[in-house]
Write an enzyme that holds these catalytic residues in place. Structure first.
Site, PDB file in Angstrom:
ATOM      1  N   LEU A  28      12.017 -39.977   8.810  1.00 27.17           N
ATOM      2  CA  LEU A  28      12.118 -40.890   9.953  1.00 27.17           C
ATOM      3  C   LEU A  28      13.431 -40.596  10.684  1.00 27.17           C
ATOM      4  O   LEU A  28      14.517 -40.823  10.147  1.00 27.17           O
ATOM      5  CB  LEU A  28      12.094 -42.346   9.481  1.00 27.17           C
ATOM      6  CG  LEU A  28      10.920 -42.709   8.550  1.00 27.17           C
ATOM      7  CD1 LEU A  28      10.964 -44.195   8.204  1.00 27.17           C
ATOM      8  CD2 LEU A  28       9.579 -42.335   9.173  1.00 27.17           C
ATOM      9  N   ALA A  33      13.789 -40.990  14.422  1.00 29.93           N
ATOM     10  CA  ALA A  33      13.621 -41.290  15.852  1.00 29.93           C
ATOM     11  C   ALA A  33      14.645 -42.280  16.381  1.00 29.93           C
ATOM     12  O   ALA A  33      14.771 -42.467  17.583  1.00 29.93           O
ATOM     13  CB  ALA A  33      12.209 -41.822  16.098  1.00 29.93           C
ATOM     14  N   ARG A  93      25.011 -47.839  15.899  1.00 27.96           N
ATOM     15  CA  ARG A  93      26.258 -48.121  15.178  1.00 27.96           C
ATOM     16  C   ARG A  93      27.172 -46.892  15.085  1.00 27.96           C
ATOM     17  O   ARG A  93      28.298 -46.976  14.639  1.00 27.96           O
ATOM     18  CB  ARG A  93      25.941 -48.644  13.768  1.00 27.96           C
ATOM     19  CG  ARG A  93      25.366 -50.043  13.766  1.00 27.96           C
ATOM     20  CD  ARG A  93      24.771 -50.427  12.415  1.00 27.96           C
ATOM     21  NE  ARG A  93      23.410 -49.902  12.222  1.00 27.96           N
ATOM     22  CZ  ARG A  93      22.675 -50.071  11.136  1.00 27.96           C
ATOM     23  NH1 ARG A  93      23.159 -50.747  10.112  1.00 27.96           N
ATOM     24  NH2 ARG A  93      21.457 -49.567  11.052  1.00 27.96           N
ATOM     25  N   GLY A 101      18.241 -53.686   2.919  1.00 29.29           N
ATOM     26  CA  GLY A 101      17.087 -54.535   2.622  1.00 29.29           C
ATOM     27  C   GLY A 101      17.139 -55.039   1.179  1.00 29.29           C
ATOM     28  O   GLY A 101      17.336 -54.252   0.257  1.00 29.29           O
TER      29      GLY A 101
END
Ligand code: UD1
Ligand code: CA
Length: 458
Positions: free
Chosen positions: A11, A13, A18, A142
């Site tokens: 991933l 994209a 930040r 998370g």
């Protein structure tokens, strides 16, 4: 060996807000290589095919990584990590793979061993396997939720985590590495919603949905696995880079490379330094550089994409790029070798000498203050201080050829195209515009006149 039944999806994209940089986050570098280089290297070591989801700055990412060309997937709008995987899913299915690894493009320190471990869990029957870790400060990661029986029930992103609803914060967090059974997770993947504070489709919701759907979900817990987390900010990137640097230096020492002031030595992941080579920090050895046994690199050098042969010496303050230094040769201090510079065996390129697309034959010397561009210098030739090959006429580049054993006097301008024959001699201060045949003296300078001083008495 890559596993034939496994596909990996990186991933990559996201914008990387930040990082405070216009560059796509996955093109930020560690030890001279893009983040995406590291993630893709780990992924392709274990998976037969690698897909990379690109979006923000996608042209730049694709241009920088031609090796991933057959696996780019465009996520036009960045609607979250779950959405990124949905966008890639057609290609995942087409590949026929039974398992799909998911990696975050901003986690460059992931290793093939980490991925193998996760794949092992999947092979034992988990439909969703993911890596977690317990951190002293769970920060923005998370949170992993477990039921009373210790089994995983879901992941809640930091923004949405509420101890009143989700229970006490255990510090167990999601690393972002998943191994999914392609057949088992599809329904859950396409049931993701964006009902969260960020309004994004989170891949992490797959865990809760999977549990509800009766899938086998397994979280593999690793203690303090800092390396697996994303580099979201300049600070995290710097920390990852310094861990990576220390690891490479440690393995060089273990293999038998001699390092002085090793705390200040940077060696990129593609560079190869042979046991018995000797480096003094601070120095940076980057790209696809190879340094052979017995070669010495002194302090304050930067060497990128070069071949440094056995027993040669690169002295202090050299800057070398796409150059070759053959065995026994000495470069520097203060030499600048640009792409296509080739320093022959036992040759010498000294201080403030610049070479570009130029070769010095065996034993040839250009010891001081010289520019050799688009030039070939034969064996044993001597290039005096201040020699310049005038290779550019404002439109085209031209070649200078200097034969073996020739002697070019100091402060000579060689106006290319021009050839100086073997054994020829060029007088100091000459501007050479015509070829100098073998074993002749070429001289092209204003004749000195000593005139009486008028009107001045001694
Ligand atoms: C993510 C995880 C979090 C985990 C952390 C570990 C989610 C929702 N959260 O958080 O649980 O603890 O990684 O480092 O997955 N990306 C896309 N398309 C998008 C959004 C993101 O390709 O639409 C890419 C990004 O470029 C990045 C990766 O996905 O490489 C992760 O996204 P990021 O925004 O960095 O997620 P985190 O907030 O770090
Ligand atoms: Ca991240």
């Amino acid at each position: 060996m890559p596993h034939a039944n496994t596909i990996a999806v990186i991933l990559a994209a996201g914008k990387g807000t930040r990082m405070h940089s216009d560059k796509p986050k996955v093109l930020q570098t560690l030890l001279g290589e893009n983040m995406l280089f590291y993630v893709a290297a780990a992924a392709s070591a274990v998976a037969a095919k690698v897909l990379t989801v690109v979006g923000h700055g996608q042209e730049l990412v694709q241009k920088a990584h031609p090796e991933l060309a057959d696996g780019f997937v465009l996520q036009t709008e960045q609607k979250g990590t779950g959405h990124a995987l949905q966008v890639a899913w057609d290609k995942v299915r087409e590949s026929g793979a039974t398992h799909c690894l998911v990696l975050n493009g901003d986690a460059p320190l992931v290793t093939p061993e980490d991925l193998e471990e996760l794949m092992g869990t999947a092979r034992e029957g988990a439909d969703i396997a993911f890596l977690t870790s317990v951190l002293p400060d769970a920060g923005a990661f998370g949170r992993v939720l477990r039921g009373a029986d210790g089994n995983v029930t879901g992941i809640v992103e930091a923004k949405d985590f509420d101890p009143a609803v989700h229970g006490e914060d255990t510090g167990e967090v999601n690393t972002g590495l998943f191994c999914l059974s392609v057949a088992a997770v599809e329904a859950s993947l396409f049931s993701l919603t964006s009902a969260n504070r960020a309004g994004e489709y989170y891949i992490t919701d797959l865990v809760g949905l999977g549990v509800e759907a009766g899938l086998k979900v397994h979280a593999l817990k690793r203690e303090g696995a800092l390396d697996l987390f994303g580099s979201n900010s300049p600070l995290e990137l710097a920390q990852a880079e310094s861990r990576l640097r220390a690891g490479i230096v440690e393995s060089l020492l273990a293999s038998g490379v001699l390092l002085h002031q090793h705390e200040t030595i940077v060696v990129g992941p593609r560079a190869r330094v042979a046991p018995g080579a000797e480096l003094t920090g601070p120095c940076r050895i980057l790209g696809a550089t190879t340094i052979a046994r017995g070669a010495k690199v002194e302090a304050f050098c930067q060497i990128t994409d070069c071949t440094i042969d056995a027993d040669c010496e690169v002295r202090e303050f050299c800057h070398l790029e796409s150059a070759h230094v053959a065995s026994g040769a000495v470069a520097g201090p203060y030499a600048r070798l640009r792409p296509g510079a080739d320093v022959g065996e036992n040759a010498r390129v000294g201080n403030f000498v610049e070479m570009k697309k130029a070769s010095l034959g065996p034993g040839a010397k250009a010891s001081h203050l010289t520019y050799l561009g688009d030039a070939s210098v034969g064996a044993g030739a001597n290039i005096g201080a201040g020699t310049i090959t005038c290779n550019y006429d404002g439109t085209h580049k031209h070649k200078t050829s200097i034969g073996a054993g020739a002697f070019i006097g100091s402060n000579t301008a060689l106006v290319a195209p021009v050839t100086v024959g073997a054994g020829a001699l060029v007088g100091a201060g000459s501007v050479i515009t015509k070829d100098v045949p073998e074993k002749t003296l070429g001289i092209g300078r204003a004749r000195q006149a000593n005139l009486p001083l008028r009107g001045k008495k001694p």
